[in-house]
Write a protein that holds these residues in place. Structure first.
Motif, PDB file in Angstrom:
ATOM      1  N   PHE A 133     -22.125  47.451   1.998  1.00 56.34           N
ATOM      2  CA  PHE A 133     -21.053  48.450   1.828  1.00 56.34           C
ATOM      3  C   PHE A 133     -21.319  49.235   0.801  1.00 56.34           C
ATOM      4  CE2 PHE A 133     -16.098  48.458   0.506  1.00 56.34           C
ATOM      5  CZ  PHE A 133     -15.870  49.525   1.706  1.00 56.34           C
ATOM      6  N   GLY A 134     -21.985  48.762  -0.401  1.00 56.07           N
ATOM      7  CA  GLY A 134     -22.748  49.671  -1.222  1.00 56.07           C
ATOM      8  C   GLY A 134     -23.698  50.555  -0.688  1.00 56.07           C
ATOM      9  N   VAL A 135     -24.606  50.257   0.316  1.00 54.08           N
ATOM     10  CA  VAL A 135     -25.725  50.986   0.938  1.00 54.08           C
ATOM     11  C   VAL A 135     -25.006  51.919   1.630  1.00 54.08           C
ATOM     12  CG1 VAL A 135     -27.748  50.879   2.702  1.00 54.08           C
ATOM     13  CG2 VAL A 135     -27.395  49.014   1.011  1.00 54.08           C
ATOM     14  N   PHE A 180     -13.430  50.554  -2.116  1.00 52.97           N
ATOM     15  CA  PHE A 180     -14.854  50.321  -2.463  1.00 52.97           C
ATOM     16  C   PHE A 180     -14.877  50.388  -4.198  1.00 52.97           C
ATOM     17  CE2 PHE A 180     -18.918  52.298  -4.068  1.00 52.97           C
ATOM     18  CZ  PHE A 180     -19.687  51.611  -3.709  1.00 52.97           C
ATOM     19  N   VAL A 183     -23.625  41.418   8.013  1.00 51.33           N
ATOM     20  CA  VAL A 183     -22.878  42.140   8.425  1.00 51.33           C
ATOM     21  C   VAL A 183     -22.860  43.480   8.313  1.00 51.33           C
ATOM     22  CG1 VAL A 183     -20.322  42.750   9.093  1.00 51.33           C
ATOM     23  CG2 VAL A 183     -20.967  40.249   9.033  1.00 51.33           C
ATOM     24  N   LEU A 206     -22.512  41.497   2.635  1.00 52.39           N
ATOM     25  CA  LEU A 206     -21.456  42.322   3.182  1.00 52.39           C
ATOM     26  C   LEU A 206     -21.233  43.479   2.260  1.00 52.39           C
ATOM     27  CD1 LEU A 206     -19.509  43.197   5.422  1.00 52.39           C
ATOM     28  CD2 LEU A 206     -17.871  41.557   4.517  1.00 52.39           C
ATOM     29  N   ILE A 207     -21.098  43.117   1.006  1.00 57.13           N
ATOM     30  CA  ILE A 207     -20.609  43.888  -0.143  1.00 57.13           C
ATOM     31  C   ILE A 207     -21.673  44.908  -0.184  1.00 57.13           C
ATOM     32  CG2 ILE A 207     -19.936  44.423  -2.486  1.00 57.13           C
ATOM     33  CD1 ILE A 207     -18.286  41.783  -2.280  1.00 57.13           C
ATOM     34  N   ALA A 208     -23.240  44.133  -0.420  1.00 54.08           N
ATOM     35  CA  ALA A 208     -24.161  45.049  -0.570  1.00 54.08           C
ATOM     36  C   ALA A 208     -24.301  46.076   0.313  1.00 54.08           C
ATOM     37  CB  ALA A 208     -25.404  44.255  -0.564  1.00 54.08           C
ATOM     38  N   LEU A 223     -18.273  46.553  14.397  1.00 53.85           N
ATOM     39  CA  LEU A 223     -18.186  45.546  13.424  1.00 53.85           C
ATOM     40  C   LEU A 223     -17.384  44.371  13.857  1.00 53.85           C
ATOM     41  CD1 LEU A 223     -18.978  46.416   9.724  1.00 53.85           C
ATOM     42  CD2 LEU A 223     -17.498  44.634  10.076  1.00 53.85           C
ATOM     43  N   ALA A 282     -22.469  53.285  -6.072  1.00 54.03           N
ATOM     44  CA  ALA A 282     -23.105  52.772  -5.191  1.00 54.03           C
ATOM     45  C   ALA A 282     -24.508  52.068  -5.492  1.00 54.03           C
ATOM     46  CB  ALA A 282     -23.306  53.145  -3.520  1.00 54.03           C
ATOM     47  N   PHE A 338      -9.793  42.635   6.003  1.00 52.88           N
ATOM     48  CA  PHE A 338     -10.244  44.127   6.359  1.00 52.88           C
ATOM     49  C   PHE A 338      -9.414  44.629   7.453  1.00 52.88           C
ATOM     50  CE2 PHE A 338     -12.647  47.470   8.357  1.00 52.88           C
ATOM     51  CZ  PHE A 338     -13.134  48.295   7.190  1.00 52.88           C
ATOM     52  N   PHE A 381     -22.460  46.943   7.195  1.00 48.46           N
ATOM     53  CA  PHE A 381     -21.633  48.121   7.283  1.00 48.46           C
ATOM     54  C   PHE A 381     -22.446  49.439   7.152  1.00 48.46           C
ATOM     55  CE2 PHE A 381     -17.142  49.008   6.003  1.00 48.46           C
ATOM     56  CZ  PHE A 381     -16.786  47.771   5.857  1.00 48.46           C
ATOM     57  N   ILE A 393     -17.023  50.503  11.863  1.00 49.58           N
ATOM     58  CA  ILE A 393     -15.800  49.441  11.504  1.00 49.58           C
ATOM     59  C   ILE A 393     -15.416  48.732  13.095  1.00 49.58           C
ATOM     60  CG2 ILE A 393     -13.496  49.393  11.136  1.00 49.58           C
ATOM     61  CD1 ILE A 393     -13.936  51.489   9.084  1.00 49.58           C
ATOM     62  N   LEU A 431     -24.022  49.099  -7.876  1.00 48.21           N
ATOM     63  CA  LEU A 431     -23.568  48.020  -7.110  1.00 48.21           C
ATOM     64  C   LEU A 431     -24.565  47.159  -6.652  1.00 48.21           C
ATOM     65  CD1 LEU A 431     -20.888  46.425  -6.110  1.00 48.21           C
ATOM     66  CD2 LEU A 431     -21.418  47.706  -4.158  1.00 48.21           C
ATOM     67  N   VAL A 432     -25.372  47.769  -5.800  1.00 50.27           N
ATOM     68  CA  VAL A 432     -26.602  47.282  -5.205  1.00 50.27           C
ATOM     69  C   VAL A 432     -27.401  46.594  -5.928  1.00 50.27           C
ATOM     70  CG1 VAL A 432     -28.349  47.516  -3.358  1.00 50.27           C
ATOM     71  CG2 VAL A 432     -26.156  48.650  -3.098  1.00 50.27           C
ATOM     72  N   LEU A 473     -26.185  43.490  -7.734  1.00 49.94           N
ATOM     73  CA  LEU A 473     -26.241  42.500  -6.621  1.00 49.94           C
ATOM     74  C   LEU A 473     -27.726  41.759  -6.371  1.00 49.94           C
ATOM     75  CD1 LEU A 473     -23.618  43.506  -3.688  1.00 49.94           C
ATOM     76  CD2 LEU A 473     -23.359  41.770  -5.396  1.00 49.94           C
TER      77      LEU A 473
END
Lengths: 353, 290
Positions: B94-96, A263, B32, B90-92, B222, A320, A148, B34, B219, A323-324, A327
């Motif tokens: 990011f989605g939220v 993203f 983590v 982390l990716i979840a 974090l 979004a 990142f 986001f 960012i 995606l959630v 997951l």
């Protein structure tokens, strides 16, 4: 404890070459490309852009899917590729007029799209190799954050350094692909490469390190070597995607490859299923299709006398949310992380995979 | 010179608060987050929308609202991902984060909404021939008070003890009777409260809020949490503080090259991660297993 992304104990991935696993995705991509690009000029444009995104998602898949390590950094290599291919093909006159701060040797260069694509891939792969040598020492969360940080550095440099690009402005007048076929050919080539490298010995070893790093080491796999190799390949493919995007849109800016791009492509990969090539294809097609439908709805649709309009932002909201939800309910993605298989044509070696 | 130091300290304090909010949640569930930025953004929206009711009421509404959203995040999404690894979390998040940004865009519009929250925070204080901005002093004071408050809460209360226990070894803490969902929920609520405090300072400085309001600081905070030390609350606050200080100092010393502040900052971040992958103040339980 699962430190890495998407560990999949029952899914070692493909170990042997199966024609249908390679030809299935290729045929689907070809058929969809010609079906949609035939509809109208704007659909043709959309299809071409989607093919560039597909290449990016495939680039993510080859590294993230095989190694299980999360990387936010691949967009940085797309940036490198987009800028490299753009700079090499923009007419010299435009460079003199618009990109005034550009490094002199870069101002003088001009070449066709195809050689510039090759150079873009090589430059992207080189950057990925150099950064990979350092970053691939890390794993898990530290790797995620470090990649990142790489994206942030690339964005900051490309957004400000006028010696290598337009800075915060747009690089205009990038020559465009004449037909959708060029993007299609490139996407098919990348599919073949991603499939072959996935089933290669090194691909299988890397997936072994994803499942159990200690056991893979005992088999003689160097986690670092393998990850650097795949990070490099992935960087080259990402650079190709960036270059394809530049020749698709006819212009390129640093912010084309920032958080939104990262993203979207990561969401495509995970929604489709990160551990397979087929997942990358399905994810890209599906997210694009949903996005397109919602875009039309955002513009307003008439059902008889009732006009139905979605508010701006609904597109990102739904993707979004998807995606959630994926997951939570189906962490291996829609394809379950499996490769393409015709339902009535069971693979003979399934039992031994 | 004094102003430079004060700016650095106030930046450090602010980023420390944000990083502590992220670190609290990370400690108990290795997430983590986001989406912490969207907690800060909702705090800022609530401040601006309710400021006409008077500051005390506005603060109450903003703090409560932000804490509720934090808890909602946990109950609706992260609670269902208890078995997932940190990268998936982390990716979840990011989605939220993107989900909430778009939701704010739909509710409040994409354009900034402006408002004056605390005009007394701006202006300067004069000491003879040196002048310092009032905002930086007040930010430092607020950060110190909140950090001390959090410290008291974590060191001296049963709940704090449970959070610390869960942070250092979640499984053992559970076995010893710490109710995991309760502790995680509490950590989210506290992180929401801290986000509201950060929102207060930021919205006072900027005077407006838009859907992407919280991204930048999140960012950076974090990153501060991660380099400070995964799973250590002091580490998180210190890491955030270090990042804030570094940005402020780089801004002062790079002069005309200050557009490259982020480049240097993130190169430093990569170097720190390469030397100490588990952070400056590391916690044994969080060491990565290679």
């Amino acid at each position: 404890m699962a430190n890495e992304l998407l560990k999949s104990s029952q899914l070692p991935g493909v170990t042997r070459f199966h024609w249908q696993q390679l030809l299935g995705p290729i045929l689907v991509v070809i058929v969809l490309t010609y079906l949609t690009s035939g509809v109208s000029a704007s659909f043709s444009y959309l299809t071409e852009g989607t093919l560039a995104l597909l290449v990016m998602v495939l680039g993510l898949q080859v590294f993230i899917g095989n190694s299980g390590v999360l990387s936010f950094g691949q967009a940085a290599f797309a940036m490198v590729g987009g800028f490299a291919s753009g700079l090499l093909t923009v007419p010299i006159k435009i460079k003199e007029n618009v990109l005034d701060g550009l490094w002199e040797p870069l101002k003088a260069v001009n070449m066709g799209i195809w050689p510039s694509l090759v150079i873009a891939v090589l430059v992207g792969a080189l950057f990925a190799f150099i950064t990979g040598l350092l970053l691939m020492r890390l794993s898990g969360l530290a790797a995620g954050i470090a990649t990142f940080a790489l994206l942030m550095v690339a964005d900051n440099v490309f957004f400000n350094w006028k010696l290598i690009g337009p800075g915060p402005q747009v690089m205009p007048q990038v020559p465009k692909f004449a037909f959708v076929d060029e993007s299609l050919v490139l996407a098919v080539i990348v599919i073949v490469i991603v499939y072959l490298i996935g089933i290669s010995r090194r691909g299988r070893l890397l997936r072994a390190t994803r499942e159990d790093a200690l056991a893979a080491r005992a088999l003689g796999a160097s986690v670092w070597h393998l990850r650097v190799l795949f990070f490099t390949v992935s960087g080259g493919i990402a650079a190709l995607s960036g270059a394809m995007y530049a020749h698709h849109a006819g212009a390129v800016t640093a912010r084309d490859f920032y958080l939104g791009f990262t993203f979207t492509t990561l969401a495509m990969l995970i929604i489709g299923g990160a551990t397979s090539l087929w997942g990358a294809v399905v994810g890209t097609v599906l997210v694009t299709a949903i996005g397109q439908v919602l875009l039309v709805l955002e513009g307003g649709v008439n059902f008889g006398s009732v006009e139905f309009t979605l508010p701006n932002g609904a597109r990102g909201l739904v993707i979004a949310a998807a995606l959630v939800i994926i997951l939570i309910w189906r962490p291996k993605g829609i394809t379950g992380g499996k490769e393409f298989a015709l339902p009535f044509l069971k693979l003979k070696s399934t039992g031994r995979q | 010179m004094i102003q430079t130091i004060l700016d650095a300290l106030s930046y450090g304090g602010l980023y420390g608060l944000a990083a502590l909010g992220i670190g609290l949640v990370f400690g108990v569930m290795r997430l983590v987050n986001f989406a912490h930025g969207e907690l800060i953004a909702i705090g800022a929206y609530l401040f601006i929308i309710t400021i006409d009711l008077g500051l005390p009421i506005s603060i109450m509404i903003a703090v409560t609202g932000t804490a509720i959203l934090a808890l909602l995040m946990e109950l609706s999404v992260f609670k269902r991902l208890r078995l997932a690894g940190p990268s998936v979390l982390l990716i979840a998040s990011f989605g939220v984060s993107i989900f909430l940004q778009r939701l704010y865009e739909i509710i409040f519009g994409a354009l900034p909404i402006s408002g004056q929250i605390a005009p007394w925070m701006s202006g300067v204080i004069e000491f003879g021939d040196t002048t310092i901005t009032r905002g930086s002093v007040l930010t430092i004071i607020l950060a110190l008070v909140l950090l001390a408050g959090m410290r008291f809460l974590i060191e001296n209360t049963t709940l704090g003890l449970q959070i610390r226990a869960a942070s250092s070894d979640f499984q053992t803490a559970r076995l010893l009777g710490v109710r995991s969902n309760y502790v995680i929920g509490a950590a989210f609520v506290f992180s929401g409260v801290l986000a509201a405090a950060v929102a207060f300072v930021l919205v006072t400085q900027r005077g407006s809020v838009d859907p992407l309001f919280g991204i930048n600081i999140t960012i950076l905070a974090l990153v501060g949490t991660v380099i400070g030390g995964l799973g250590s609350l002091q580490g998180a606050a210190l890491g955030g503080f270090a990042v804030g200080m570094t940005i402020s100092l780089l801004n002062s010393f790079l002069g005309n090259y200050r557009v490259y502040t982020y480049t240097w900052l993130f190169i430093l971040v990569i170097i720190v991660l390469l030397i100490r992958p588990s952070g400056l103040i590391s916690n044994k339980a969080f060491k990565e297993r290679a």
